[in-house]
Design a protein around this motif. Structure first.
Motif, PDB file in Angstrom:
ATOM      1  N   ASP A  57       0.792  -1.230   0.000  1.00 56.11           N
ATOM      2  CA  ASP A  57       0.000   0.000   0.000  1.00 56.11           C
ATOM      3  C   ASP A  57       0.823   1.277   0.000  1.00 56.11           C
ATOM      4  O   ASP A  57       0.421   2.272  -0.581  1.00 56.11           O
ATOM      5  CB  ASP A  57      -0.963   0.013   1.193  1.00 56.11           C
ATOM      6  N   ASN A  58       1.974   1.266   0.655  1.00 54.18           N
ATOM      7  CA  ASN A  58       2.711   2.533   0.766  1.00 54.18           C
ATOM      8  C   ASN A  58       4.207   2.430   0.493  1.00 54.18           C
ATOM      9  O   ASN A  58       4.942   3.357   0.807  1.00 54.18           O
ATOM     10  CB  ASN A  58       2.471   3.155   2.145  1.00 54.18           C
ATOM     11  N   SER A  59       4.672   1.332  -0.058  1.00 55.57           N
ATOM     12  CA  SER A  59       6.108   1.250  -0.342  1.00 55.57           C
ATOM     13  C   SER A  59       6.398   0.205  -1.421  1.00 55.57           C
ATOM     14  O   SER A  59       5.556  -0.615  -1.755  1.00 55.57           O
ATOM     15  CB  SER A  59       6.893   0.908   0.926  1.00 55.57           C
TER      16      SER A  59
END
Length: 133
Positions: free
Chosen positions: A55-57
């Motif tokens: 989701d974020n990396s």
């Protein structure tokens, strides 16, 4: 976007990643990507990079090969070795390349020595390339 879990198993370590949106692996015939609801199967992996997006990396890993098993609920990589890009010792990888290239000029006693040398060089080059990501 739908996510899945990834488990990376080596002889000395297990790495678990949750909420993975996409994974790209180095197949023997070229890289391939996996999204949620991919067809199930077992695929042989070669030397190369593994890219995992959650989701974020985005995480990058160097691997020396193994297998990936794709099931309906998770992706499992069974690998000889795996190294996160930020954990790769760049000096050690560079020395491995120098050592392998130095041995390459020496006459090889047999075909097995030559194959081992080529594999060693490919692994070292891969580690150095992944360390830059």
């Amino acid at each position: 976007m739908k996510t899945f879990s990834v488990e990376i198993v080596t002889p000395i370590n297990v790495i678990s990643e949750e909420n993975v949106r996409y994974i790209r692996c180095p197949g023997l015939d070229g890289s391939f990507g996996i999204l949620k609801n991919h067809r199930e199967g077992i695929i042989a992996l070669g030397i190369g990079e593994v890219k995992i997006e959650n989701d974020n990396s985005i995480e990058w890993y160097a691997t020396s090969g193994g297998f990936v098993e794709i099931t309906s609920d998770k992706i499992e990589l069974l690998l000889e070795s795996i190294e996160k890009s930020s954990d790769i010792d760049v000096k050690r990888a560079a020395k491995s390349i120098e050592r392998a290239r130095g041995r390459k000029v020496e006459p090889q006693n047999n075909k097995i020595d030559s194959l081992r040398l080529e594999a060693s060089l490919a692994r070292a080059i891969n580690r150095l390339n992944v360390s830059k990501k």
